[in-house]
Motif scaffolding. Sequence first.
Motif, PDB file in Angstrom:
ATOM      1  N   GLN A  29      14.502  82.500  47.721  1.00  0.00           N
ATOM      2  CA  GLN A  29      14.110  83.860  48.096  1.00  0.00           C
ATOM      3  C   GLN A  29      13.197  84.470  47.045  1.00  0.00           C
ATOM      4  N   ARG A  30      13.494  84.216  45.770  1.00  0.00           N
ATOM      5  CA  ARG A  30      12.635  84.768  44.716  1.00  0.00           C
ATOM      6  C   ARG A  30      11.230  84.170  44.780  1.00  0.00           C
ATOM      7  N   LEU A  31      11.135  82.905  45.127  1.00  0.00           N
ATOM      8  CA  LEU A  31       9.809  82.310  45.311  1.00  0.00           C
ATOM      9  C   LEU A  31       9.089  82.975  46.480  1.00  0.00           C
ATOM     10  N   GLY A  32       9.838  83.262  47.547  1.00  0.00           N
ATOM     11  CA  GLY A  32       9.259  83.946  48.689  1.00  0.00           C
ATOM     12  C   GLY A  32       8.835  85.368  48.371  1.00  0.00           C
ATOM     13  N   ASP A  33       9.616  86.054  47.541  1.00  0.00           N
ATOM     14  CA  ASP A  33       9.257  87.415  47.150  1.00  0.00           C
ATOM     15  C   ASP A  33       7.913  87.449  46.425  1.00  0.00           C
ATOM     16  N   LEU A  34       7.581  86.350  45.750  1.00  0.00           N
ATOM     17  CA  LEU A  34       6.323  86.279  45.016  1.00  0.00           C
ATOM     18  C   LEU A  34       5.182  85.725  45.871  1.00  0.00           C
ATOM     19  N   GLY A  35       5.421  85.564  47.165  1.00  0.00           N
ATOM     20  CA  GLY A  35       4.335  85.225  48.065  1.00  0.00           C
ATOM     21  C   GLY A  35       4.335  83.815  48.606  1.00  0.00           C
ATOM     22  N   VAL A  38       8.067  80.238  52.383  1.00  0.00           N
ATOM     23  CA  VAL A  38       9.348  79.537  52.289  1.00  0.00           C
ATOM     24  C   VAL A  38       9.836  79.202  53.685  1.00  0.00           C
ATOM     25  N   VAL A  39       9.974  77.916  53.963  1.00  0.00           N
ATOM     26  CA  VAL A  39      10.515  77.444  55.225  1.00  0.00           C
ATOM     27  C   VAL A  39      11.960  77.052  54.997  1.00  0.00           C
ATOM     28  N   LYS A  40      12.874  77.765  55.614  1.00  0.00           N
ATOM     29  CA  LYS A  40      14.289  77.436  55.502  1.00  0.00           C
ATOM     30  C   LYS A  40      14.597  76.354  56.524  1.00  0.00           C
ATOM     31  N   ASN A  63      24.700  87.986  59.515  1.00  0.00           N
ATOM     32  CA  ASN A  63      25.651  88.673  58.650  1.00  0.00           C
ATOM     33  C   ASN A  63      24.993  89.075  57.329  1.00  0.00           C
ATOM     34  N   VAL A  64      25.665  89.970  56.610  1.00  0.00           N
ATOM     35  CA  VAL A  64      25.076  90.549  55.404  1.00  0.00           C
ATOM     36  C   VAL A  64      24.856  89.493  54.326  1.00  0.00           C
ATOM     37  N   SER A  65      25.766  88.535  54.187  1.00  0.00           N
ATOM     38  CA  SER A  65      25.602  87.493  53.169  1.00  0.00           C
ATOM     39  C   SER A  65      24.286  86.758  53.366  1.00  0.00           C
ATOM     40  N   PHE A  66      24.039  86.303  54.582  1.00  0.00           N
ATOM     41  CA  PHE A  66      22.813  85.562  54.856  1.00  0.00           C
ATOM     42  C   PHE A  66      21.590  86.465  54.725  1.00  0.00           C
ATOM     43  N   LEU A  67      21.714  87.679  55.205  1.00  0.00           N
ATOM     44  CA  LEU A  67      20.609  88.635  55.158  1.00  0.00           C
ATOM     45  C   LEU A  67      20.158  88.867  53.723  1.00  0.00           C
ATOM     46  N   SER A  68      21.113  88.932  52.799  1.00  0.00           N
ATOM     47  CA  SER A  68      20.797  89.291  51.415  1.00  0.00           C
ATOM     48  C   SER A  68      20.105  88.173  50.654  1.00  0.00           C
ATOM     49  N   LEU A  69      20.216  86.931  51.126  1.00  0.00           N
ATOM     50  CA  LEU A  69      19.731  85.785  50.361  1.00  0.00           C
ATOM     51  C   LEU A  69      18.572  85.047  51.019  1.00  0.00           C
ATOM     52  N   ASN A  70      18.068  85.567  52.133  1.00  0.00           N
ATOM     53  CA  ASN A  70      17.102  84.777  52.899  1.00  0.00           C
ATOM     54  C   ASN A  70      15.932  85.572  53.452  1.00  0.00           C
ATOM     55  N   VAL A 177      23.151  83.088  37.904  1.00  0.00           N
ATOM     56  CA  VAL A 177      22.409  82.541  36.769  1.00  0.00           C
ATOM     57  C   VAL A 177      21.840  81.167  37.108  1.00  0.00           C
ATOM     58  N   THR A 178      22.517  80.422  37.971  1.00  0.00           N
ATOM     59  CA  THR A 178      21.975  79.135  38.416  1.00  0.00           C
ATOM     60  C   THR A 178      20.727  79.340  39.258  1.00  0.00           C
ATOM     61  N   ALA A 179      20.746  80.349  40.122  1.00  0.00           N
ATOM     62  CA  ALA A 179      19.564  80.657  40.927  1.00  0.00           C
ATOM     63  C   ALA A 179      18.379  81.001  40.037  1.00  0.00           C
TER      64      ALA A 179
END
Length: 402
Positions: A29-35, A38-40, A63-70, A177-179
């Motif tokens: 997701q962080r890579l996607g935030d930077l443009g 990202v193909v899941k 659901n909220v878990s998936f929404l927050s990370l994708n 921290v792993t992410a």
Amino acid sequence: MTTRDKPGILAGYRVLDCSIAMAGPFAAQRLGDLGADVVKVEPVTGEWQRHAAAGGAGGNRINVSFLSLNRNKRSLAVDLKDPAGKAVLRRLVEGADVFLQNYRPGVAERLGVDYASLSAVNPSLVYVSISGYGEDGPYAQRPGQDLLLQAMSGAMLSAGRAGEAPRAAGQYLVDAVTASTAFEGALAALLHRERTGEGQLVTVNMLDAVTTLQMQELSVHTVGGLPQTRSGQPHAHVYIRSPYGAFPTADGHIVLAFPPLKRLGEILGEDSFLSMDDEVHGWTHRDEVFARTASRLLARTSREWLDAFEAAGIWAGPVYGYADLLDDPQIRHNGTFVTYDHPTEGRVTVPGFPYRFSATPPRIDRGAPLAGEHTREILAEAGLDDREVAELLAAGTVVETS
């Protein structure tokens, strides 16, 4: 063109995100935030996190878990156990820049999506593999679950009282921290590729990530020779002198961070502190100092104490809940949270971006996708014609959702 209209700093890079749960999806997701595009790549039934809502927080279709990370991802739902599905993935790998997975060790090999197999298809591929304990070794097959890793890391015994149960962090600390570590590893490998043209394997494991997070604490133990000793009061850190931790007040809690004892004594009206040496008595009388501080702080409200400590230059702060955090003026000023409209979940407010770029700011171009929402367009981009796509859909090798 304003900076808001410019493509992100990673525009033009394609990431194949084959990960599940939190650490891998969060990194992607962080890579996607930077443009990055990202193909899941997820099973035809949808990624595991779609079906496991943290705290029971559901949604309309996501659901909220998936929404927050994708967010900032497109979804391809494909059966990688099907030979035709494997062929589809290999077609995508040919044009990809980053491949990210967090299968248990051995699973990628069985699926034929390990580094050796995919780098043969695309030698310039940056392949990021996340595991719980390492790619091999005695614990390689253990489940890499956050709480298990917190406990093993030693971090849970760096706070709290002697004799009390170890205390876990109030968030998925190891996953987070792993992410971040995987995100950094992907960026570093992309930089290497820009300079040399070479792809490579990047391995990240949760145990090493949370261990190296404690660089200072563990060095105090390994180099300084000081044991990890909890005492009778609930200190927030075993290697920091008293008082250090959370304290109740007349109407809530505040935190204090190793204030000068003489100055603290003057404010609290605690005469015993006036003759104490910070770096001597702050250790030799650690529990006594903590207990007396705690007793005095009950006399006034959190706001009264925070105002007094700020005026005296003493490090103190509020203990927030999430509602308090959202209403904090600095959080509002920073724009820490972002709000956007999702086609199925409505108005969404979530934490935003941990980085700032003056020329190429991160942004949200799309929310978390439905499983297979972009299957047809992704396969078309990979060069499959309408007939091939129709055959894959008819066979159930891939699915699409609208």
